[in-house]
Design a protein around this motif. Structure first.
Motif, PDB file in Angstrom:
ATOM      1  N   ILE A 497      20.521  -3.712 -67.039  1.00 29.44           N
ATOM      2  CA  ILE A 497      19.047  -3.040 -67.489  1.00 29.44           C
ATOM      3  C   ILE A 497      18.273  -2.519 -66.025  1.00 29.44           C
ATOM      4  O   ILE A 497      18.050  -3.631 -65.432  1.00 29.44           O
ATOM      5  N   GLY A 498      17.964  -1.209 -65.769  1.00 23.74           N
ATOM      6  CA  GLY A 498      17.445  -0.981 -64.734  1.00 23.74           C
ATOM      7  C   GLY A 498      18.405  -1.249 -63.482  1.00 23.74           C
ATOM      8  O   GLY A 498      19.622  -0.972 -63.529  1.00 23.74           O
ATOM      9  N   SER A 499      17.967  -1.261 -62.285  1.00 21.48           N
ATOM     10  CA  SER A 499      18.793  -1.418 -61.120  1.00 21.48           C
ATOM     11  C   SER A 499      17.978  -2.408 -60.128  1.00 21.48           C
ATOM     12  O   SER A 499      16.971  -2.950 -60.146  1.00 21.48           O
ATOM     13  N   SER A 500      18.784  -2.583 -59.006  1.00 19.88           N
ATOM     14  CA  SER A 500      18.335  -3.606 -58.115  1.00 19.88           C
ATOM     15  C   SER A 500      16.947  -3.238 -57.310  1.00 19.88           C
ATOM     16  O   SER A 500      16.359  -3.874 -56.844  1.00 19.88           O
ATOM     17  N   ASP A 516      18.702  -7.523 -55.391  1.00 22.74           N
ATOM     18  CA  ASP A 516      19.786  -6.604 -54.603  1.00 22.74           C
ATOM     19  C   ASP A 516      21.219  -6.805 -55.447  1.00 22.74           C
ATOM     20  O   ASP A 516      21.072  -7.418 -56.459  1.00 22.74           O
ATOM     21  N   GLN A 517      21.973  -5.745 -54.902  1.00 23.32           N
ATOM     22  CA  GLN A 517      23.283  -5.824 -55.886  1.00 23.32           C
ATOM     23  C   GLN A 517      23.991  -7.266 -55.455  1.00 23.32           C
ATOM     24  O   GLN A 517      23.843  -7.800 -54.536  1.00 23.32           O
ATOM     25  N   ILE A 548      31.316 -10.429 -59.456  1.00 19.48           N
ATOM     26  CA  ILE A 548      30.840 -11.635 -58.785  1.00 19.48           C
ATOM     27  C   ILE A 548      29.431 -11.615 -58.337  1.00 19.48           C
ATOM     28  O   ILE A 548      29.169 -10.620 -57.569  1.00 19.48           O
ATOM     29  N   VAL A 549      28.570 -12.422 -59.078  1.00 17.20           N
ATOM     30  CA  VAL A 549      27.302 -12.210 -58.627  1.00 17.20           C
ATOM     31  C   VAL A 549      26.673 -13.595 -58.564  1.00 17.20           C
ATOM     32  O   VAL A 549      27.349 -14.737 -58.714  1.00 17.20           O
ATOM     33  N   VAL A 567      21.923  -8.283 -65.217  1.00 17.34           N
ATOM     34  CA  VAL A 567      21.949  -7.879 -63.728  1.00 17.34           C
ATOM     35  C   VAL A 567      21.396  -6.546 -63.774  1.00 17.34           C
ATOM     36  O   VAL A 567      21.004  -5.691 -64.798  1.00 17.34           O
ATOM     37  N   GLY A 568      21.218  -6.027 -62.507  1.00 16.03           N
ATOM     38  CA  GLY A 568      20.989  -4.397 -62.315  1.00 16.03           C
ATOM     39  C   GLY A 568      22.295  -3.638 -62.754  1.00 16.03           C
ATOM     40  O   GLY A 568      23.425  -3.848 -62.636  1.00 16.03           O
ATOM     41  N   LEU A 569      22.184  -2.344 -63.010  1.00 13.92           N
ATOM     42  CA  LEU A 569      22.990  -1.478 -63.576  1.00 13.92           C
ATOM     43  C   LEU A 569      23.814  -1.048 -62.265  1.00 13.92           C
ATOM     44  O   LEU A 569      25.217  -0.968 -62.633  1.00 13.92           O
ATOM     45  N   ASP A 570      23.518  -1.040 -61.232  1.00 12.45           N
ATOM     46  CA  ASP A 570      24.195  -0.869 -60.050  1.00 12.45           C
ATOM     47  C   ASP A 570      25.184  -2.063 -59.572  1.00 12.45           C
ATOM     48  O   ASP A 570      26.040  -1.934 -58.704  1.00 12.45           O
ATOM     49  N   SER A 571      25.149  -3.333 -60.229  1.00 11.42           N
ATOM     50  CA  SER A 571      25.910  -4.166 -60.003  1.00 11.42           C
ATOM     51  C   SER A 571      27.176  -4.284 -60.604  1.00 11.42           C
ATOM     52  O   SER A 571      28.238  -4.948 -60.388  1.00 11.42           O
TER      53      SER A 571
END
Length: 755
Positions: A497-500, A516-517, A548-549, A567-571
């Motif tokens: 949800i959301g982004s970094s 961050d991503q 991988i996070v 996580v952020g959606l951009d991950s």
């Protein structure tokens, strides 16, 4: 025979003389037993739904979801005895009364398989003569209020609508209850699924494995992951399904068990104290019985029968009440007889042991008709000396002296009041924690008040409508995917949800939020499952794509036993995040979610699917009722101890009343003397119990949160004002109860008699 008749008459006469105290003893034991039965039933019911369903359906221990129909021979894997499927499954959206719910249509044959076959509870199974028939999983059907014969309209991914008709409702042990476990499950014929979703590329295949040893699921799952490689989408084992079926019964059962066990200890102390007080008050009667020929064993047996009968009667009443309440709430099949019988037997032993020692002491009464009954003598207590030093009124000084005349009963009385007060304080802490959930939902991950799914609209149009509403502060695009944890050979939930750059404000209680991503925060359950800690890297697989996070923080996560990675959606890879599945709407302070929902539906022409966020406290509202009931039971325990202490104090100082009056004390001062002696023990017990409860309540709630996967950091102690009010109410009630016998004794005409 004559001895038995004489003993029974003596018991009946004594019970008639103290009807109120006898009734209170029965109620105390009954309340504790009812709470324990409810606790055992709820704790057992937390696992029984899965256990009973698994046995009825001959369920599979491992469920595999693959892109294509697997060509692997699973029978060649050591430990696999039977397989179910593979069955084709396609995602659809069910439209019922204007509401849209995600579902999975599963193709099943007319003849049910031997392994993992649904059990029809209403209606009938699929039939080739009714190709538009569908069988719906029971919890999903209950949420949609479906009955056999009702229409079942589905929308395929292509947007085409199909109307099916509910042929039956069935139970299954292959996934948890809806809506905690989504999507909902429904079964159709293979030809029907081909009509609803002709594109094989939009489907997945589901295979169940039944094992010879249920504990071998980890090894088998890992072998399957290696064999299927990129074809595997996700894996579930019976352990995840069982945990999903536990729902909130486990927390409620744990709370009841804690109250019940501690309450049983307090009730045993109350019974022992009451029996001991009665023995001291019956010394002359017991001596007379010994002089009439009763042996030591017969006297002890009489006392054991009298006081034990009250406890056993309370056990009977509590068993009927607890059994009836759980049957009314959960159904007759949820109450397992063996745990209840074991509980009843154990409680009976505790009751008999509690009254056994006072009965044994009563049996040692010497056969002298006129037994001296004077209280023990000794030096003034330090508290009485302090009262003299500060020149308190004589009535208070005498009461302070009398409070600790008998040291052991005084300690038991104070301890018997402290234990219930400690548990009441813990109950108030649980109440305060639920209130905190409601007033600060963002602390349990509910920063968003509404969740919007595009429905008939394009995602960009749905986002635009949400952003234009005056009470919507922020719109967070989001999606949820299932990720495969290779090391564990099972699937976990990944919430994006959301982004970094604009992260969703998760309640991070350890570490920090992701910025961050490639950074993520996780619930306690996921950290425990993967065996990682903050700062470690985690490798998952989402639809064949590696994820991988680095875990940079721990969040309070009430969903899925805390086994959630955020996580952020951009991950996520573009194929998993574009377009977003939903939009989380953070509302302005004071905005009414119902009004915002109505405006969004009106602005979209009822095309959006807008749902309110479900606060965890809403699912646990029954706990408030339980806390009130348990506080009432614990109050009865405290009153039982108080009445015993008052009766013993009056008995010890009955001869002092005339002396006090001869010294010039008025009836009001005499009454103050008697109440002070009992009141000091009350204040000591209540304050000590409140302090003990306040010191451990946060730790106990956080411990429960940690073990359940939600995570520590959710516990809240009662406010200082609440504790002060609780102490004042407890002390005031106790003094009011002690005032009644004290007033009666102070006004009675007691002749001066020699000792």
């Amino acid at each position: 025979m004559s001895t038995a008749r004489a003993g029974s008459r003596w018991i009946r006469a004594d019970l008639r003389a103290r009807k109120g105290q006898a009734a209170l003893t029965v109620l105390v034991v009954a309340g504790i037993v009812a709470a324990l039965i409810a606790a055992v039933t709820l704790l057992e019911d937390g696992t029984n739904p899965w256990r009973s369903l698994f046995a009825q359906t001959d369920g599979a221990h491992v469920w595999l979801y693959t892109r294509d129909s697997p060509q692997t021979r699973f029978h060649d894997i050591d430990g696999v005895t039977q397989t179910a499927g593979p069955y084709r499954s396609a995602p659809v959206t069910v439209v019922q009364d204007g509401k849209k719910d995600p579902a999975a249509l599963r193709a099943m044959p007319v003849t049910q398989p031997q392994v993992a076959h649904p059990v029809v509870v209403e209606g009938q199974w699929l039939d080739g003569a009714q190709p538009d028939g569908v069988v719906v999983e029971r919890s999903f059907a209950r949420a949609l209020r479906l009955k056999p014969g009702a229409p079942f309209t589905v929308i395929a991914l292509s947007g085409e609508r199909h109307t099916l008709y509910v042929r039956g409702i069935a139970d299954s042990a292959e996934q948890g209850f809806y809506p905690e476990w989504t999507p909902g499950l429904a079964w159709v014929l293979p030809t029907t699924l081909d009509q609803v979703e002709p594109m094989l590329g939009r489907s997945e295949w589901v295979t169940g494995l039944r094992l010879a040893d249920p504990d071998a699921t980890q090894v088998v799952s890992q072998r399957v992951v290696v064999m299927l490689e990129d074809q595997l989408q996700r894996v579930y084992t019976w352990r995840e399904v069982r945990a999903a079926m536990e729902l909130d019964n486990r927390l409620l059962g744990t709370l009841l068990a804690l109250f019940g066990v501690v309450g049983l200890v307090a009730a045993a102390l109350a019974l022992a104290n009451a029996a001991g007080g009665r023995v001291l008050g019956q010394l002359r009667d017991l001596a007379t019985l010994k002089a009439m020929g009763f042996t030591r064993g017969q006297v002890a047996l009489l006392l054991l029968v009298e006081h034990g009968a009250l406890g056993l009667l309370g056990i009977g009443v509590g068993t009927l009440a607890g059994w009836g309440a759980t049957v009314a709430v959960l159904g007759a099949t949820s109450v397992a007889p063996m745990p209840v019988l074991a509980l009843v037997a154990g409680t009976a032993l505790v009751v008999l042991a509690a009254v056994g020692l006072p009965a044994w002491r009563g049996g040692r009464t010497p056969p002298i008709p006129d037994v001296p009954a004077a209280p023990p003598r000794g030096h003034l207590s330090r508290l009485a000396r302090l009262a003299l030093l500060v020149r308190l009124p004589p009535a208070l000084i005498l009461g302070t002296r009398d409070a600790f005349t008998r040291r052991v009963p005084a300690f038991l009385t104070a301890f018997g009041l402290a234990v219930p007060m400690m548990m009441i304080t813990i109950g108030l802490g649980v109440w305060a924690t639920l209130d905190n959930f409601l007033s600060h939902p963002e602390q349990v991950g509910q920063h968003a008040g509404l969740y919007v799914r595009p429905g008939k609209l394009e995602p960009a149009e749905a986002q635009s409508i949400a952003e234009r509403d005056k009470d919507v502060r922020t719109v967070y695009p989001g999606t949820e995917v299932n990720a495969l944890a290779p090391g564990e050979a099972r699937s976990v939930r990944v919430r994006a949800i959301g982004s970094s750059t604009e992260p969703y404000p998760y309640p991070v209680v350890e570490g920090r939020a992701y910025g961050d991503q490639g950074e993520a925060v996780a619930g306690q359950g996921l950290l425990d499952l993967l065996g990682v800690k903050i700062g470690d890297r985690v490798r998952l697989t989402v639809g064949g794509t590696p994820l991988i996070v680095r875990v940079v923080g721990r969040t309070v996560e009430p969903d899925s036993d805390g086994e959630v990675l955020s996580v952020g959606l951009d991950s996520l890879a573009a194929k998993d995040s574009v377009p977003p599945e939903f939009y989380a709407l953070a509302l302005r302070p004071g905005a009414d979610p119902a009004e915002v929902r109505a405006r969004l539906l009106a602005a979209s022409g009822e095309s959006l699917d807008v749902q309110r966020a479900v606060n965890p406290a809403d699912r646990l509202s029954i706990i408030r009722v339980v806390i009130v009931a348990l506080i009432a039971v614990l109050t009865l325990i405290g009153l039982a101890n108080l009445l015993t202490a008052s009766a013993l104090g009056l008995r010890d100082h009955a001869f002092d009343l005339a002396v006090l009056k001869a010294m010039g004390l008025t009836p009001r001062q005499v009454m103050a003397t008697l109440v002070t002696g009992t009141g000091l023990l009350v204040v000591l017990g209540v304050v000590a119990g409140t302090a003990a409860g306040a010191s451990v309540v946060t730790g106990l709630i956080d411990l429960q949160g940690h073990t359940s996967g939600v995570g520590a950091g959710i516990g809240r102690p009662p406010s200082v004002l609440t504790l002060v009010v609780a102490v004042l109410i407890a002390v005031g009630t106790a003094l009011a109860v002690a005032l009644i016998p004290a007033r009666r004794a102070a006004r009675a005409q007691v002749p001066v008699a020699s000792r």
